[in-house]
Design a protein around this motif. Structure first.
Motif, short mmCIF file in Angstrom:
data_model
loop_
_atom_site.label_atom_id
_atom_site.label_comp_id
_atom_site.label_asym_id
_atom_site.label_seq_id
_atom_site.Cartn_x
_atom_site.Cartn_y
_atom_site.Cartn_z
N SER A 332 0.85 -1.18 0.00
CA SER A 332 0.00 0.00 0.00
C SER A 332 0.89 1.23 0.00
N ASN A 333 0.33 2.34 -0.46
CA ASN A 333 1.12 3.58 -0.52
C ASN A 333 1.12 4.34 0.81
N LEU A 341 -9.14 9.59 4.46
CA LEU A 341 -7.85 8.99 4.09
C LEU A 341 -8.03 8.08 2.88
N VAL A 342 -7.33 8.38 1.77
CA VAL A 342 -7.41 7.58 0.54
C VAL A 342 -6.11 6.80 0.40
N ILE A 343 -6.22 5.46 0.32
CA ILE A 343 -5.05 4.59 0.22
C ILE A 343 -5.22 3.67 -0.98
N LYS A 344 -4.14 3.50 -1.74
CA LYS A 344 -4.15 2.58 -2.87
C LYS A 344 -3.42 1.30 -2.47
N GLU A 369 -5.88 -3.68 -8.04
CA GLU A 369 -5.26 -2.46 -7.51
C GLU A 369 -6.36 -1.50 -7.05
N PRO A 370 -7.05 -1.84 -5.95
CA PRO A 370 -8.15 -0.97 -5.50
C PRO A 370 -7.64 0.28 -4.81
N GLU A 371 -8.46 1.32 -4.85
CA GLU A 371 -8.20 2.57 -4.13
C GLU A 371 -9.39 2.80 -3.20
N HIS A 372 -9.12 2.83 -1.88
CA HIS A 372 -10.20 2.88 -0.90
C HIS A 372 -10.10 4.13 -0.04
N THR A 373 -11.27 4.69 0.33
CA THR A 373 -11.34 5.89 1.16
C THR A 373 -11.90 5.52 2.53
N PHE A 374 -11.16 5.84 3.60
CA PHE A 374 -11.61 5.65 4.98
C PHE A 374 -12.18 6.99 5.45
N CYS A 375 -13.48 7.00 5.76
CA CYS A 375 -14.19 8.23 6.07
C CYS A 375 -14.27 8.53 7.56
#
Length: 572
Positions: A332-333, A341-344, A369-375
């Motif tokens: 992960s990046n 928080l947006v993490i790929k 290669e998902p990109e997910h946002t933790f709100c």
């Protein structure tokens, strides 16, 4: 011998010839790498073969005396495949056989670049021919095609035709000391002519073609009727072979899916290395036996052909020991930050047929290669499950999501205001209840200290006790008693006034009593506040002063009601 017998005999003879002489009619592809001899390969070639010259620089003079040979650069780019004559008297290409094709070269340094010597049906195209005595020379040669060549900087002439009629020359670029010499009739244009550096005509309608003809030899009728005003070199569109395979190694029987991604191809042929072929764009092929197989894809169009290959290894199934299990891996990046928080994430799993992501907040994904946002703030465990037919594998990573700094500052300000309001309410309420005689809450210093210790020991600390301690820190019990006495005396004066039925004096006495009590409290605070609190006294007065008049007003109403009741009883 009847017709059927003759037909059968011919058929058997044809089969016998194919068996005994398998190469009859089968053209071959030969390759010449940089540093190798082109002439050596030409000498070994058979009529009809194609010779590909790899990029590089070659210094030799080449004699082509075998029919229908094709000699071309493998790249199709004349700038990276250069052929120079051995000396100033050499012919770089001398062609003495019919049906020869020369294309894709930079030809330079010699007496002549391409010399067609008593031949026909030859093709010379897509070359750059320069710095020679004559670029192209035809001697007693007919029905040849010369197109899309750049012929420039040659000392004698660009193209010279001697006793060579009925050739077709068009879409070439000529810029030489003398561009063309021709003593017979030849065709110098089709839908387009040639570019001539010494053409002096104009193009009134702007179609890119000169309005007047270019005369090569007016007496023989050799005229370019469609001379080009500008030269646009159009390189041939060549095919490029590209394909993928979903697996390159496994246990037999091994099924492999291939997919063609070739460019500019009009036909394809798969050769699987086990004797089987296919022309499908996406074939599925099974290798039943152990071994290494070279799978090739050959694509072609009207200009050229190209090929690509891969090695497939089919292993002996009896040597298989343990099943191939998947191995889940991820990167992960980032592993933390503030909301949102947006993490790929990237899947690096091995031997996996499918994957599943779980982000710890109820969301899932199957993307590689998902990109997910933790709100929302919190700690999340992101897991990746990789699976195949033999099992699954899981790996995890912890993600820490913090609150947004702006939200935290706003909450701290609100909490500070609530705490200040609570403190004011507790202090004013306690003072009000004590003065009103409804509570005897103020204690001396020792009592407060003991009560605080008991509350801490029992874990029970009520807001009311806290108010008591706040009051005790500011006002002592004896001093509050004097304030209370002032209020009582005010009550007495009001009652006395009522008994004499002088209502006006009652109102004045009540107002004066209220002012006296307020001044007594303010004076007491000024005299007894701790030294360290002097800077905050104005704020303290502001907190207490608005509440005292309100309380005294309510007390006055109560006294007046009581007075009226007593008056009624006295009349009775």
């Amino acid at each position: 011998m009847n017709a059927k017998t003759i037909e059968r005999t011919c058929f058997l003879l044809a089969i016998l010839i194919l068996i005994l002489v398998p190469d009859v009619g089968m053209a071959s592809e030969l390759h010449v790498k940089a540093g190798e001899s082109i002439q050596g390969v030409v000498d070994k070639a058979l009529p009809g073969d194609t010779i590909f010259i790899e990029p590089g620089e070659f210094n030799e003079s080449i004699l082509i005396n075998k029919e229908n040979l094709t000699i071309k650069s493998s790249s199709g780019n004349p700038d990276n495949t250069i052929i120079k004559g051995i000396n100033a008297e050499s012919y770089v290409f001398e062609i003495t056989a019919i049906g020869v094709n020369i294309s894709g070269f930079s030809i330079t340094e010699g007496r002549c670049g391409v010399f067609l010597n008593r031949v026909d049906n030859c093709t010379v195209n897509d070359n750059k021919i320069s710095n020679l005595e004559a670029g192209i020379y035809l001697f007693e040669s007919s029905n040849n095609l010369l197109s899309n060549n750049m012929v420039y900087s040659n000392l004698d002439c660009g193209i010279k035709l001697l006793s060579s009629p009925d050739n077709v020359i068009y879409r070439n670029y000529f810029n030489n000391t003398n561009n063309a010499r021709d003593n017979k009739f030849n065709t110098w244009n089709d839908s387009r002519g040639n570019y001539w550096s010494d053409y002096e005509g104009s193009d009134e309608n702007g179609d890119g073609i000169g309005d007047s003809a270019y005369a090569v030899n007016p007496e023989a009728g050799s005229m370019d009727y469609m001379p080009l005003m500008e030269y646009l070199h159009s390189s041939p569109v060549l095919p490029t072979a590209r394909f993928t395979s979903d697996i390159t190694e496994g246990f037999a029987p091994l099924s492999v899916r291939f997919k063609d991604f070739s460019e500019n191809a009009t036909s394809r042929l798969w050769m699987f290395g086990d004797g089987n072929t296919s022309d499908s764009p996406s074939p599925l092929h099974t290798f039943f036996n152990e071994g290494e197989y070279i799978v090739s894809l050959i694509v072609s169009n009207e200009n050229d052909s190209d090929s690509a290959s891969v090695t497939i290894r089919a292993l002996n199934a009896s040597r298989q020991s343990d099943p191939v299990l998947p191995e889940a891996k991820l990167i992960s990046n980032a592993t933390g930050g503030r909301v949102p928080l947006v993490i790929k994430f990237v899947d690096l799993s091995r031997n996996a047929d499918c994957i599943t992501w779980s982000f710890g907040d109820g969301k899932k994904s199957c993307c590689p290669e998902p990109e997910h946002t933790f709100c929302c703030p919190g700690n999340y465990t992101v897991s990746l499950v990789a699976g195949n037919e033999n099992g699954t594998s899981t790996t995890c990573i912890a993600i820490s999501v913090l609150k947004n700094e702006t939200d935290m500052n706003t909450k701290e300000n609100l909490e500070g205001e609530e705490a200040s309001g609570t403190e004011n309410k507790g202090l004013i309420g306690c003072i009000t209840r004590y003065i009103g005689g409804t509570s005897d809450e103020v204690q001396d210093d020792n009592e407060v200290q003991d009560e605080s210790i008991d509350a801490e020991a029992t874990g029970n600390s009520e807001p009311e006790n806290e108010s008591k301690r706040i009051i005790q820190g500011i006002i002592h019990k004896g001093e509050l008693e004097s304030i209370k006495s002032s209020v009582v005396s005010t009550k007495d004066s009001v009652v006395s006034a009522v008994s004499s039925k002088v209502h006006t004096e009652t109102g004045i006495s009540l107002e004066n009593g209220t002012l006296r009590v307020q001044k007594s409290i303010e004076g007491f605070i000024d005299n007894h506040a701790p030294e360290s609190s002097k800077n905050s006294l104005p704020e303290m007065k502001k907190r207490i002063a608005p509440w005292v008049p309100s309380f005294l007003g309510l007390a006055g109403v109560a006294f007046m009601v009581s007075m009226l009741k007593r008056g009624r009883r006295s009349r009775k």
